[in-house]
Design an enzyme around this catalytic site. Structure first.
Site, mmCIF file in Angstrom:
data_model
loop_
_atom_site.group_PDB
_atom_site.id
_atom_site.type_symbol
_atom_site.label_atom_id
_atom_site.label_comp_id
_atom_site.label_asym_id
_atom_site.label_seq_id
_atom_site.Cartn_x
_atom_site.Cartn_y
_atom_site.Cartn_z
ATOM 1 N N HIS A 279 0.840 -1.205 0.000
ATOM 2 C CA HIS A 279 0.000 0.000 0.000
ATOM 3 C C HIS A 279 0.878 1.261 0.000
ATOM 4 O O HIS A 279 0.654 2.187 -0.783
ATOM 5 C CB HIS A 279 -0.935 -0.031 1.208
ATOM 6 N N GLU A 280 1.882 1.264 0.876
ATOM 7 C CA GLU A 280 2.771 2.434 0.951
ATOM 8 C C GLU A 280 3.532 2.625 -0.363
ATOM 9 O O GLU A 280 3.705 3.757 -0.824
ATOM 10 C CB GLU A 280 3.767 2.281 2.108
ATOM 11 N N HIS A 283 1.567 4.485 -2.915
ATOM 12 C CA HIS A 283 1.592 5.953 -2.837
ATOM 13 C C HIS A 283 2.753 6.522 -3.653
ATOM 14 O O HIS A 283 2.627 7.572 -4.282
ATOM 15 C CB HIS A 283 1.728 6.404 -1.381
ATOM 16 N N GLU A 357 -5.863 7.108 -0.984
ATOM 17 C CA GLU A 357 -5.827 5.893 -0.152
ATOM 18 C C GLU A 357 -6.490 4.730 -0.885
ATOM 19 O O GLU A 357 -5.979 3.613 -0.885
ATOM 20 C CB GLU A 357 -6.506 6.129 1.198
HETATM 21 ZN ZN LIG Z 1 -2.013 5.247 2.626
#
Ligand SMILES: [Zn+2]
Length: 414
Positions: A279-280, A283, A357
């Protein structure tokens, strides 16, 4: 003109503070109303006592937020219309020429220090009152005091040269000083990002290379799959201060590092850690980090242009309770007053962040497993006592992350 501006300022302050309090009351009411039962979609994952702890924790934090909003408004009024800023400016003028860089620097620093001191009791209440009561705090009083002192020193070391340079530009660089100040700010923000992981963060925490070879290998495989190069994988002793867990990336370009909190390692399985990191990584790979930086540069461009105009308008000072215009006063008034005017941009910023997100979640499901991310998120919501039932309006306004239910529903659908 200055009287009209006083009215505009008071209206903005009242609207922003009133909204902050109203949203907080809504949030507390909504969380309390849903305290009795775990939402159906989490019923098998989160026990009732954890749900109720999250509700009580949210209410306690929100109540502190209300005190903070009121204190902020009171301090702002005292500094501006209450004449405190004028008083401090006069005081410094006895030893330093009012048009000098020294006067401007001293004025800005003394006001920021004063505000910091006034906020200190709230910080102590947050740590030793709320975080302590809910079992999250790991800080001793000695560490709290050391942190305050270190933050002040680091802030001064990094901030005073910039402040001096901006004040100098205001005085010497003519009408377009704000444009040069903006270029300086952009360059300085890049410089800070470069030195932050290597120079500043080690002052507060210990970073050690990840010792778990199997996990390190798993992460390396993920990085290779995503085509991401980082300059190291570190574990940070987050448990020194708090039981909350986290993972993040710092730095940019060749100096990127991945940092995992020790609290996160202790709690999540390797497959879950991989999903959180994916997930990171999302980004970064989806350029959220770069876009965030560009956006902040655009915002500071607009703000500095506004300051460039306002600093030359007598009504700006007089309307805010300052009779003798000076560089330091212009800068301070602007820094103090702007948040009351930009408060209503918050929902747009939050929406923008929540969209990112969702995108990062989608990225994670493509390069890792959705069910592992769900499992990790459920553990993190529970461990951090994050409410599963926020007030919808409060959430729309402030939340940088989508509400738990919406986020997990989307992950389940993939
Ligand atoms: Zn995030």
């Amino acid at each position: 003109m200055s009287a009209a501006f006083t009215l505009v300022f008071l209206a903005a302050l009242a609207a922003a503070t009133g909204s902050r309090l109203w949203l907080a009351v809504r949030q507390m009411r909504h969380v309390r109303a849903h305290r009795a039962a775990v939402p159906a979609s989490f019923a098998d994952a989160i026990p009732l006592d954890a749900h109720q702890k999250a509700a009580d924790y949210t209410v306690a934090k929100t109540r502190l937020g209300m005190v903070d909003a009121l204190l902020d408004a009171a301090v702002l009024l005292a500094l501006t219309l209450g004449g405190a800023l004028q008083g401090l400016s006069d005081l410094w003028a006895r030893v330093l020429a009012p048009s000098s860089l020294g006067h401007g620097t001293a004025l800005v620093l003394s006001v920021l220090a004063l505000r910091g001191l006034l906020e200190l009791p709230l910080g102590a209440w947050r740590t030793f009152g709320i975080e302590q009561r809910f079992g999250f705090n790991r800080m001793t009083v000695a560490l709290f005091v050391a942190d305050v002192v270190k933050h002040a020193l680091v802030g001064a070391a990094l901030g005073v040269p910039l402040l001096g340079a901006v004040l100098w530009l205001m005085r010497e660089a003519g009408e377009r000083w704000w444009l040069y100040a903006w270029a300086l700010l952009v360059a300085y923000s890049l410089f800070l990002q470069m030195i932050y992981p290597a120079v500043v963060m080690p002052l507060f925490n210990k970073f050690s290379p990840l010792a778990d070879a199997a996990l390190a290998e798993r992460v390396e495989r993920l990085l290779a799959r995503c085509g991401f190069r980082a300059k190291g994988l570190y574990v940070m002793d987050g448990s020194k201060r708090s039981a909350h867990g986290n993972a993040f990336f710092t730095g940019f370009g060749a100096s990127k590092r991945i940092v995992l909190f020790d609290t996160l390692l202790a709690r999540l399985r390797p497959a879950e850690i991989e999903a959180v990191l994916a997930h990171e990584l999302g980004h970064y790979k989806l350029h959220h980090v770069a876009k965030g930086m560009l956006l902040s540069w655009a915002v500071s461009f607009a703000l500095l242009a506004a300051l460039g105009w306002l600093a030359g308008e007598p009504w700006f000072y007089q309307g805010l309770g300052v009779k003798s215009a000076s560089l330091g006063a212009a800068l301070l008034l602007f820094l103090l007053v702007v948040p009351e005017f930009t408060f209503f941009l918050q929902p747009a910023m939050s929406l923008y962040s929540r969209r990112h997100e969702f995108e990062a979640d989608r990225y994670a499901t493509r390069h890792s497993a959705a069910r592992e991310l769900i499992a990790a998120l459920v553990k993190l919501y529970q461990d951090n006592a994050a409410t599963l039932t926020p007030d919808p309006l409060h959430s729309t306004f402030y939340d940088s992350h989508p509400p738990a239910a919406a986020r997990i529903a989307r992950l389940r659908a993939t």
